[in-house]
Motif scaffolding. Structure first.
Motif, PDB file in Angstrom:
ATOM      1  N   MET A  24      -4.082   3.123   6.702  1.00 15.54           N
ATOM      2  CA  MET A  24      -3.488   2.028   5.274  1.00 15.54           C
ATOM      3  C   MET A  24      -2.490   2.427   4.368  1.00 15.54           C
ATOM      4  O   MET A  24      -1.417   1.823   3.987  1.00 15.54           O
ATOM      5  N   LEU A  25      -1.881   3.968   4.834  1.00 19.29           N
ATOM      6  CA  LEU A  25      -1.351   4.354   4.161  1.00 19.29           C
ATOM      7  C   LEU A  25       0.349   3.884   4.989  1.00 19.29           C
ATOM      8  O   LEU A  25       1.049   3.242   4.161  1.00 19.29           O
ATOM      9  N   THR A  26       0.055   3.650   6.100  1.00 20.89           N
ATOM     10  CA  THR A  26       1.948   3.363   7.309  1.00 20.89           C
ATOM     11  C   THR A  26       1.553   2.208   6.498  1.00 20.89           C
ATOM     12  O   THR A  26       2.858   1.150   6.181  1.00 20.89           O
ATOM     13  N   LEU A  27       0.493   1.088   6.397  1.00 17.06           N
ATOM     14  CA  LEU A  27       0.890  -0.654   5.339  1.00 17.06           C
ATOM     15  C   LEU A  27       1.686  -0.244   4.137  1.00 17.06           C
ATOM     16  O   LEU A  27       2.635  -0.814   4.163  1.00 17.06           O
ATOM     17  N   LEU A  28       1.075   0.925   3.614  1.00 17.14           N
ATOM     18  CA  LEU A  28       1.606   0.623   1.478  1.00 17.14           C
ATOM     19  C   LEU A  28       3.449   0.966   2.459  1.00 17.14           C
ATOM     20  O   LEU A  28       4.505   0.873   1.838  1.00 17.14           O
ATOM     21  N   ALA A  29       2.914   2.081   3.356  1.00 16.45           N
ATOM     22  CA  ALA A  29       5.123   3.048   3.782  1.00 16.45           C
ATOM     23  C   ALA A  29       5.524   1.713   4.089  1.00 16.45           C
ATOM     24  O   ALA A  29       6.962   1.669   3.693  1.00 16.45           O
ATOM     25  N   VAL A  30       4.888   1.263   4.875  1.00 16.22           N
ATOM     26  CA  VAL A  30       6.529   0.083   5.406  1.00 16.22           C
ATOM     27  C   VAL A  30       6.636  -1.108   4.242  1.00 16.22           C
ATOM     28  O   VAL A  30       7.342  -2.061   4.079  1.00 16.22           O
ATOM     29  N   LEU A  31       5.080  -1.415   3.316  1.00 15.92           N
ATOM     30  CA  LEU A  31       5.883  -1.996   2.233  1.00 15.92           C
ATOM     31  C   LEU A  31       6.949  -1.970   1.280  1.00 15.92           C
ATOM     32  O   LEU A  31       7.707  -2.835   1.121  1.00 15.92           O
TER      33      LEU A  31
END
Length: 57
Positions: A1-8
């Motif tokens: 989940m944190l990776t998706l937030l970082a990409v966003l």
């Protein structure tokens, strides 16, 4: 989940950066256009003050 937030966040950061750069380029174009107009007006004024003298042959 944190990776998706970082990409966003990364994608949004690049969008904001692109938008800022585009705005800056537009501003530089406006300033350049105004400067060219001022130079053109100044050249017209200086050339209008000294008429061309022609000598008759």
């Amino acid at each position: 989940m944190l990776t998706l937030l970082a990409v966003l966040c990364w994608c949004r950061l690049t969008e904001v950066t692109d938008s800022l750069v585009e705005s800056f380029v537009d501003l530089v174009r406006v300033i350049n256009t105004r400067a060219e107009r001022r130079v053109d007006k100044a050249q017209l004024r200086s050339s209008a003050g000294s008429p061309i003298r022609r000598t008759c042959c």
